[in-house]
Design an enzyme around this catalytic site. Structure first.
Site, PDB file in Angstrom:
ATOM      1  N   ALA A 113      55.798 -74.449  -8.795  1.00  0.00           N
ATOM      2  CA  ALA A 113      55.325 -75.596  -9.482  1.00  0.00           C
ATOM      3  C   ALA A 113      54.066 -76.261  -9.183  1.00  0.00           C
ATOM      4  O   ALA A 113      53.820 -76.287  -7.748  1.00  0.00           O
ATOM      5  CB  ALA A 113      56.511 -76.427  -9.627  1.00  0.00           C
ATOM      6  N   LYS A 149      50.511 -79.344  -2.899  1.00  0.00           N
ATOM      7  CA  LYS A 149      49.339 -79.626  -2.426  1.00  0.00           C
ATOM      8  C   LYS A 149      49.013 -80.986  -2.730  1.00  0.00           C
ATOM      9  O   LYS A 149      48.309 -81.855  -1.648  1.00  0.00           O
ATOM     10  CB  LYS A 149      48.162 -78.555  -2.842  1.00  0.00           C
ATOM     11  N   CYS A 165      44.724 -67.923  -4.452  1.00  0.00           N
ATOM     12  CA  CYS A 165      45.617 -66.903  -4.131  1.00  0.00           C
ATOM     13  C   CYS A 165      45.458 -65.495  -4.592  1.00  0.00           C
ATOM     14  O   CYS A 165      46.178 -64.541  -5.145  1.00  0.00           O
ATOM     15  CB  CYS A 165      47.117 -67.308  -4.581  1.00  0.00           C
TER      16      CYS A 165
END
EC number: 2.1.1.203
Length: 764
Positions: A160, A164, A295
């Site tokens: 979710a 960060k 990512c």
């Protein structure tokens, strides 16, 4: 019966006809698990592409692929105030982790969680426990229930948005004794629904210094602030630019990537990633830092974006050397040479090799810089690529950029604007700056051109042509803000003479330094039912940018209207959400309680005063009824007791004392005090089947305002938890003795497969 349900029944019937019903053996024979075919973790194009690029060190290809085929380990990150985090860490080590020693589940020996060597202060841990084992194993039920209770969604949290952003907020609130840190965080997401998930994550930290906005990050508007009566552009000291990416670093948890992966994903995202990164550095303050992250392992999404940005910056940006920032973190340096491949497997080494019919798919900025001197000066090896097999993680790319001076296109625009404002000849020119920083030029043709007008026109043409070329180097095009999703209520600050505030100030004996101008409501008309508070910096941003940005949420609730409160001297009771911010300014109605009293408050619905210690009984005896603060202070001479302060909102009745704290927070505090709250599944299921029946009459006058706001946020897909009556807690829980416990936030060592833009900014 709806169409979806008919289709579902038809599919179930087909499975039964194929032998997929009954005891489940048919499903296994047909290669199905739970009704879905098992995804084969193979992709020949993926292997061919990355083997050719050599991002994996020689001799490590097999371990690299083997790691990608293994599920991602469960990872926990401890969050919250530092003092609370220490209690959590102590209890995890001395209770739950010890219970996992020598435990065997389904023939697999459970490894005791180990701290991540590179994460500071042992606040992040990982284990070989899979999410499936955590959910299904009876031996791990208590541990799983603890994780779920502490985080509300342990198994989904790492996918979710918001983790960060939460870390940025934690950095601001490193000192819990400072209610209003000088900095603030503005978190942006282009997806309206995900914004509410972001709000839900941020709400757990109860910070007055966070604002969630909803914009396309590639054209996020330039904001203004007031500095002693003069309007100035807001530049950020830190920016986290976590861009949408192909997500091939997340194969260990997003297994769909195996069958869907092609190089086309990266080619399509490159332009957006570069535009978002460009917009980010434009809004970065000189001397500030921007973290660019994905990512993905693909250099087209990573080094190519950074190299293009550095080249266009003409020396305004440089890559920071962060190799020593996280000792223990294993990573590979950025690469300087790569090739571009189409999804059909065709390779191109440089832009000149790309045929004209492919130049819409492949752009010049996707290739490495050919000038060796320029390439060396970029220091691309300072980028960080994290490979899954090096420390049992997902795949990541991170680059840290430092802004040394204004971006060149901003300098040229400033020069142009100065020239236009200085002109006094036959040409009348106005060049107002639009809300996104671009210039709108309105010009009347001159009777005769002079040299200055020629130079000015030349600058205009240069800027216009450059913008048309790639849409990246110049500022983003002017874009009218479109509002999607839910219509937000306004943010209305209390006026200087608002009659609402004096009774509150008197009742709680608020300190003269209390920043009452930072109080706001979400309604322009009718009764003000909730009062929220923001930092003075966010107040400045809100007041000066109401037409520029779409704010989803900001501020924390500090007071709620109580329908019967006026008879007790104040119409507003304290709200637990904002108590840690409000408490330093309150000088009345504070009751210090011992740890046993806190246990009574959190485990009994409306305890009589006789249930409390004699000291507490004396303190409340002469206190008028109404909202109160209940404060627990740790005793350093008793190290075995809870060693972090706790502040609770309460209500003093005629013969009783009660706490108004959300259910999850109750469980959290009970664990911290040495009580394990273990939810029995059967009891919980039985309780859920008869929800809506609870005896709410006894607390109706106190819960009216809570329910109203909870329902309002629920319709906006924000799962904010409000104060709940004790009987619900007790009816769905079994309480057993335990060591001290705290709040754990599950994290993940991989970033999610983002399909939206995320730009979080920090202003210190």
């Amino acid at each position: 019966m709806g169409r979806r349900q008919r289709n579902r029944q038809r599919q179930q019937q087909q499975r039964r006809e194929r032998g997929g019903g009954g005891d489940g053996q048919g499903r296994e024979q047909a290669g199905w698990e739970g009704g879905y075919p098992e995804i084969v973790k193979e992709n020949a194009l993926f292997e061919r592409y990355y083997q050719e690029l050599r991002i994996v060190p020689e001799g490590e290809w097999e371990p690299f692929m083997a790691a990608l085929r293994e599920p991602l380990p469960a990872t926990l990150r401890i969050t919250g105030y530092k003092s609370h985090a220490k209690e959590i860490l102590h209890c995890l080590k001395n209770k739950y982790f010890k219970e996992l020693q020598d435990l065997v589940v389904d023939g697999q020996k459970i490894e005791v969680p180990q701290p991540l060597k590179w994460y500071p202060e042992e606040l992040a841990w990982h284990t070989n426990l899979s999410r499936k084992i955590l959910r299904k194993s009876p031996q791990l039920e208590k541990f799983h229930q603890f994780l779920v209770s502490e985080t509300e969604c342990i198994l989904d949290m790492c996918a979710a948005p918001g983790s960060k952003t939460a870390q940025l907020i934690e950095m601001l609130h490193a000192d819990m004794n400072v209610p209003f840190p000088e900095g603030f965080v503005i978190a942006n997401d282009v997806d309206n629904k995900r914004c509410y998930l972001l709000v839900h994550q941020a709400k757990r930290l109860n910070s007055p210094c966070i604002m969630v906005v909803n914009h396309d990050a590639s054209s996020i508007p330039t904001l203004q602030i007031d500095n002693n009566g003069r309007k100035e552009i807001l530049f950020y000291d830190r920016i986290l630019c976590d861009v949408p990416c192909s997500g091939d670093g997340t194969m260990r948890k997003n297994i769909d990537v195996w069958k869907k992966w092609t190089t086309q994903n990266s080619l399509q995202l490159h332009g957006l990633q570069l535009r978002i990164a460009t917009r980010g550095v434009e809004q970065l303050a000189e001397g500030g830092r921007m973290v660019y992250s994905t990512c993905s392992l693909n250099p087209v999404e990573n080094e190519a974006v950074i190299a293009s940005l550095l080249e266009k910056s003409e020396g305004a940006l440089e890559l920071a050397d962060v190799s020593s920032e996280l000792p223990g973190l294993k990573w590979m340096p950025g690469i300087t040479q790569w090739k571009v491949m189409l999804k059909d497997g065709q390779w191109f080494e440089s832009w000149k090799d790309v045929p004209s019919n492919r130049q819409t798919q492949i752009r010049p900025t996707m290739f490495p810089i050919k000038d060796e001197e320029k390439l060396k000066a970029m220091n691309l090896e300072r980028c960080i690529r994290i490979l899954p097999h090096h420390q049992n993680t997902g795949g990541f790319f991170v680059a840290v950029l430092i802004k040394k001076s204004s971006m060149p296109w901003n300098k040229r625009q400033s020069k142009l604007q100065r020239k236009l404002s200085q002109r006094t000849g036959d040409v009348s020119v106005s060049a107002p700056a639009t809300e996104d920083g671009s210039l709108e030029i309105v010009e009347e043709p001159p009777d005769a051109e002079d040299e200055e007008s020629k130079e000015t026109q030349h600058l205009l043409n240069v800027e216009s042509e450059q913008s048309k070329k790639d849409g990246v180097c110049g500022p983003p095009p002017s874009k009218k803000m479109k509002l999607f999703g839910f219509k937000e209520d306004p943010f209305v600050f209390l006026s200087e003479d608002d009659p609402l505030f004096p009774p509150i100030q008197k009742f709680y004996a608020l300190d003269p330094s209390f920043p009452k101008m930072n109080l706001l409501t979400r309604t322009q008309e009718g009764k003000k039912r909730q009062l929220y508070m923001v930092s003075k910096e966010l107040r400045n941003v809100l007041l000066n940018n109401s037409e520029r940005m779409k704010v989803i949420n900001t501020g924390i609730k500090v007071w709620s209207r109580n329908s019967d409160g006026e008879q007790f001297g104040c119409a507003f009771r304290l709200a637990q959400e904002g108590i840690y911010t409000l408490y330093p300014f309150i000088n009345a109605r504070i009751i210090n309680v011992c740890i046993e009293d806190v246990k009574v408050l959190l485990t009994q619905e409306n305890p009589f005063l006789s249930k409390f210690s004699s000291e507490t009984h004396k303190r409340v005896k002469d206190l008028a009824m109404g909202s109160i603060v209940l404060k627990y202070e740790p005793d350093p001479s008793k190290p075995d007791t809870l060693q972090c302060p706790i502040v609770l909102c309460g209500w003093h009745g005629k013969t009783s004392l009660r706490a108004f704290v959300p259910k999850n927070e109750r469980l959290h505090y009970l664990r911290m005090m040495g009580v394990e709250v273990f939810k029995a599944k059967r009891r919980e299921e039985n309780f859920e089947s008869k929800t809506e029946e609870g005896d709410q009459d006894s607390t109706k006058h106190m819960e009216e305002e809570m329910d109203m706001e909870h329902n309002e946020l629920a319709t906006k897909m924000e799962a904010e938890v409000d104060e709940e009556p004790i009987h619900e807690l007790m009816e769905s829980s079994v309480i057993e003795p335990e060591n001290k416990m705290g709040n754990v936030q599950p994290s993940s060592e991989n970033a999610e497969n983002r399909d939206i833009a995320d730009l979080s900014s920090v202003k210190a």
